[in-house]
Design an enzyme around this catalytic site. Structure first.
Site, PDB file in Angstrom:
ATOM      1  N   GLN A  94       0.853  -1.194   0.000  1.00 38.01           N
ATOM      2  CA  GLN A  94       0.000   0.000   0.000  1.00 38.01           C
ATOM      3  C   GLN A  94       0.890   1.247   0.000  1.00 38.01           C
ATOM      4  O   GLN A  94       0.391   2.359  -0.153  1.00 38.01           O
ATOM      5  CB  GLN A  94      -0.897   0.022   1.235  1.00 38.01           C
ATOM      6  CG  GLN A  94      -1.817  -1.185   1.359  1.00 38.01           C
ATOM      7  CD  GLN A  94      -2.524  -1.202   2.699  1.00 38.01           C
ATOM      8  OE1 GLN A  94      -3.616  -0.626   2.841  1.00 38.01           O
ATOM      9  NE2 GLN A  94      -1.916  -1.846   3.677  1.00 38.01           N
ATOM     10  N   HIS A 112      -1.363   1.286  -4.440  1.00 34.71           N
ATOM     11  CA  HIS A 112      -1.799   2.678  -4.254  1.00 34.71           C
ATOM     12  C   HIS A 112      -0.922   3.646  -5.035  1.00 34.71           C
ATOM     13  O   HIS A 112      -0.941   4.848  -4.763  1.00 34.71           O
ATOM     14  CB  HIS A 112      -1.779   3.034  -2.758  1.00 34.71           C
ATOM     15  CG  HIS A 112      -2.858   2.344  -1.986  1.00 34.71           C
ATOM     16  ND1 HIS A 112      -2.893   2.339  -0.604  1.00 34.71           N
ATOM     17  CD2 HIS A 112      -3.929   1.606  -2.391  1.00 34.71           C
ATOM     18  CE1 HIS A 112      -3.966   1.649  -0.202  1.00 34.71           C
ATOM     19  NE2 HIS A 112      -4.587   1.187  -1.270  1.00 34.71           N
ATOM     20  N   CYS A 120       0.295  12.619 -16.474  1.00 38.44           N
ATOM     21  CA  CYS A 120      -0.218  13.836 -17.130  1.00 38.44           C
ATOM     22  C   CYS A 120      -1.715  13.640 -17.414  1.00 38.44           C
ATOM     23  O   CYS A 120      -2.108  12.704 -18.118  1.00 38.44           O
ATOM     24  CB  CYS A 120       0.519  14.094 -18.449  1.00 38.44           C
ATOM     25  SG  CYS A 120      -0.217  15.478 -19.384  1.00 38.44           S
ATOM     26  N   CYS A 123      -2.673  14.097 -21.393  1.00 38.57           N
ATOM     27  CA  CYS A 123      -2.459  13.057 -22.435  1.00 38.57           C
ATOM     28  C   CYS A 123      -2.377  11.660 -21.845  1.00 38.57           C
ATOM     29  O   CYS A 123      -2.084  10.690 -22.561  1.00 38.57           O
ATOM     30  CB  CYS A 123      -1.181  13.373 -23.221  1.00 38.57           C
ATOM     31  SG  CYS A 123       0.331  13.197 -22.238  1.00 38.57           S
ATOM     32  N   CYS A 139       4.423  18.713 -19.397  1.00 38.75           N
ATOM     33  CA  CYS A 139       4.515  17.293 -19.759  1.00 38.75           C
ATOM     34  C   CYS A 139       5.471  17.147 -20.940  1.00 38.75           C
ATOM     35  O   CYS A 139       5.340  17.839 -21.954  1.00 38.75           O
ATOM     36  CB  CYS A 139       3.126  16.768 -20.162  1.00 38.75           C
ATOM     37  SG  CYS A 139       3.156  15.125 -20.895  1.00 38.75           S
ATOM     38  N   CYS A 142       3.161  15.782 -24.164  1.00 38.49           N
ATOM     39  CA  CYS A 142       2.169  16.616 -24.876  1.00 38.49           C
ATOM     40  C   CYS A 142       2.412  18.104 -24.682  1.00 38.49           C
ATOM     41  O   CYS A 142       1.688  18.931 -25.224  1.00 38.49           O
ATOM     42  CB  CYS A 142       0.758  16.267 -24.393  1.00 38.49           C
ATOM     43  SG  CYS A 142       0.386  16.871 -22.743  1.00 38.49           S
ATOM     44  N   GLY A 179       2.678  -4.409   9.012  1.00 40.86           N
ATOM     45  CA  GLY A 179       2.668  -2.963   9.203  1.00 40.86           C
ATOM     46  C   GLY A 179       1.498  -2.236   8.594  1.00 40.86           C
ATOM     47  O   GLY A 179       1.663  -1.152   8.029  1.00 40.86           O
ATOM     48  N   ALA A 223       8.524  -4.227  12.880  1.00 40.94           N
ATOM     49  CA  ALA A 223       8.792  -4.960  11.632  1.00 40.94           C
ATOM     50  C   ALA A 223      10.292  -5.177  11.442  1.00 40.94           C
ATOM     51  O   ALA A 223      10.730  -6.253  11.022  1.00 40.94           O
ATOM     52  CB  ALA A 223       8.213  -4.178  10.448  1.00 40.94           C
TER      53      ALA A 223
HETATM   54  N1  APR Z   1       6.588  -2.096  12.846  1.00 44.66           N
HETATM   55  C1  APR Z   1       5.413  -2.733  12.548  1.00 44.66           C
HETATM   56  N2  APR Z   1       4.221  -2.094  12.489  1.00 44.66           N
HETATM   57  C2  APR Z   1       4.220  -0.769  12.731  1.00 44.66           C
HETATM   58  C3  APR Z   1       5.406  -0.045  13.049  1.00 44.66           C
HETATM   59  C4  APR Z   1       6.615  -0.767  13.107  1.00 44.66           C
HETATM   60  N3  APR Z   1       7.787  -0.177  13.400  1.00 44.66           N
HETATM   61  N4  APR Z   1       5.051   1.264  13.259  1.00 44.66           N
HETATM   62  C5  APR Z   1       3.716   1.341  13.063  1.00 44.66           C
HETATM   63  N5  APR Z   1       3.213   0.127  12.762  1.00 44.66           N
HETATM   64  C6  APR Z   1       1.832  -0.238  12.463  1.00 44.66           C
HETATM   65  C7  APR Z   1       0.814   0.535  13.256  1.00 44.66           C
HETATM   66  O1  APR Z   1       0.527  -0.155  14.461  1.00 44.66           O
HETATM   67  C8  APR Z   1      -0.389   0.532  12.315  1.00 44.66           C
HETATM   68  O2  APR Z   1      -1.218  -0.602  12.541  1.00 44.66           O
HETATM   69  O3  APR Z   1       1.614   0.097  11.114  1.00 44.66           O
HETATM   70  C9  APR Z   1       0.235   0.410  10.917  1.00 44.66           C
HETATM   71  C10 APR Z   1       0.142   1.696  10.114  1.00 44.66           C
HETATM   72  O4  APR Z   1      -1.219   1.941   9.879  1.00 44.66           O
HETATM   73  P1  APR Z   1      -1.624   3.193   8.970  1.00 44.66           P
HETATM   74  O5  APR Z   1      -0.920   4.395   9.465  1.00 44.66           O
HETATM   75  O6  APR Z   1      -3.127   3.173   8.894  1.00 44.66           O
HETATM   76  O7  APR Z   1      -1.007   2.865   7.550  1.00 44.66           O
HETATM   77  P2  APR Z   1      -1.578   1.850   6.466  1.00 44.66           P
HETATM   78  O8  APR Z   1      -2.234   0.687   7.122  1.00 44.66           O
HETATM   79  O9  APR Z   1      -0.467   1.583   5.513  1.00 44.66           O
HETATM   80  O10 APR Z   1      -2.687   2.736   5.720  1.00 44.66           O
HETATM   81  C11 APR Z   1      -3.330   2.134   4.617  1.00 44.66           C
HETATM   82  O11 APR Z   1      -4.444   4.220   4.153  1.00 44.66           O
HETATM   83  O12 APR Z   1      -4.303   6.483   4.100  1.00 44.66           O
HETATM   84  C12 APR Z   1      -4.300   5.355   3.313  1.00 44.66           C
HETATM   85  O13 APR Z   1      -3.303   5.138   1.205  1.00 44.66           O
HETATM   86  C13 APR Z   1      -3.005   5.226   2.565  1.00 44.66           C
HETATM   87  O14 APR Z   1      -1.827   3.217   1.990  1.00 44.66           O
HETATM   88  C14 APR Z   1      -2.428   3.919   3.065  1.00 44.66           C
HETATM   89  C15 APR Z   1      -3.639   3.185   3.596  1.00 44.66           C
END
Ligand code: APR
Length: 240
Positions: A94, A112, A120, A123, A139, A142, A179, A223
């Site tokens: 994501q 994402h 662009c 075009c 661009c 174009c 994550g 992570a």
């Molecule tokens: N290690 C593991 N997990 C972690 C760490 C870490 N060091 N730090 C934070 N997290 C976890 C948090 O606990 C949380 O559950 O990562 C997650 C981040 O969640 P979000 O901030 O909601 O991010 P994400 O899940 O990627 O969001 C999804 O939402 O806003 C849209 O397009 C955007 O791609 C994004 C989507």
């Protein structure tokens, strides 16, 4: 656990957190300082394109100051090992940063979009660039002026390569989520799809997520520590 040959890993902002890239919904996350409506929707871009371009220019500029962390490198190691045995690792991310690729991963699906991809609107030309874009940017194809937007999937837009993602989940032996808060669909629904297909599922996250209860196993922690541990364990089980 049966023989694991093909693995899908869904990643979210949490895998890049230890590299210094802010997540969205944690304390201090991006959505604390910015309204999603203003900077991550087509309507927001139409209303104030300069604000949106500035938001993504700043995030793109940050890429040059951050590095992959041990979690990114570990997934790349696992990808090479599975490939050498005729299997695959598909990273469905994501995230719009380039840390998976800079960590050595090759099979990465940016559902994402990507900060380094530009689009662009005049075009439909898409091109790679790490530059900052403004309303006077032109661009190359174009020569349209002020029509370039980030190639990022905003809320209300269709994520990329969903067919490929579903096929890779259909053919995997193990679905891992790293994550992500499980707050945004369709990504948040992939664990349920995997479970419905009888796949093994594992979550690695700093804290319980909205989807934790769907996983066979949830490992809570950073992570940068837990992903390398899990990869070493998986490589040992595969006898490498
Ligand atoms: N290690 C593991 N997990 C972690 C760490 C870490 N060091 N730090 C934070 N997290 C976890 C948090 O606990 C949380 O559950 O990562 C997650 C981040 O969640 P979000 O901030 O909601 O991010 P994400 O899940 O990627 O969001 C999804 O939402 O806003 C849209 O397009 C955007 O791609 C994004 C989507």
């Amino acid at each position: 656990m049966g023989k694991i040959k093909n693995i899908v890993v869904l990643t979210g902002a949490g895998i890049s957190a230890e590299s210094g890239i802010r997540t969205f919904r944690d304390t201090g996350g991006l959505w604390e300082d910015h309204s999603i409506e203003e900077v991550a929707t087509p309507q927001g871009y139409a209303a104030n394109p300069e604000l949106v371009l500035r938001f993504y220019n700043a995030r793109r500029a940050q890429l040059g100051t951050v590095k992959p962390n041990p979690a990114h490198f570990a997934l790349a190691r696992l990808e090479k090992s599975l490939l050498s045995k005729g299997g695959y690792l598909t990273i469905v991310t994501q995230n719009v940063d380039d840390l998976h690729e800079r960590g050595g991963a090759e099979n990465v699906i940016h559902m994402h979009g990507e900060l380094l991809s530009q689009w662009c609107r005049a075009c439909d030309h898409k091109f790679r660039s790490d530059a900052a874009f403004t309303l006077s940017s032109t661009c190359a194809k174009c020569e349209g002026v002020g029509k370039i937007r980030p190639d990022i999937v905003w809320f209300g837009e269709m994520p990329y390569r969903m067919d490929t993602i579903e096929t890779t989940i259909l053919n995997c032996d193990l679905f891992v989520s790293v994550g992500t808060s499980g707050a945004v669909y369709p990504a948040a629904g992939y664990v349920q799809m995997a479970r419905g297909l009888g796949k093994q599922t594992l979550e690695i996250n700093l804290e319980r997520s909205e989807g934790s209860h769907f996983f066979h196993e949830s490992r809570l922690g950073k992570a940068g520590e837990l992903v390398p541990q899990w990869v070493e364990e998986t490589l040992r089980q595969a006898g490498t």
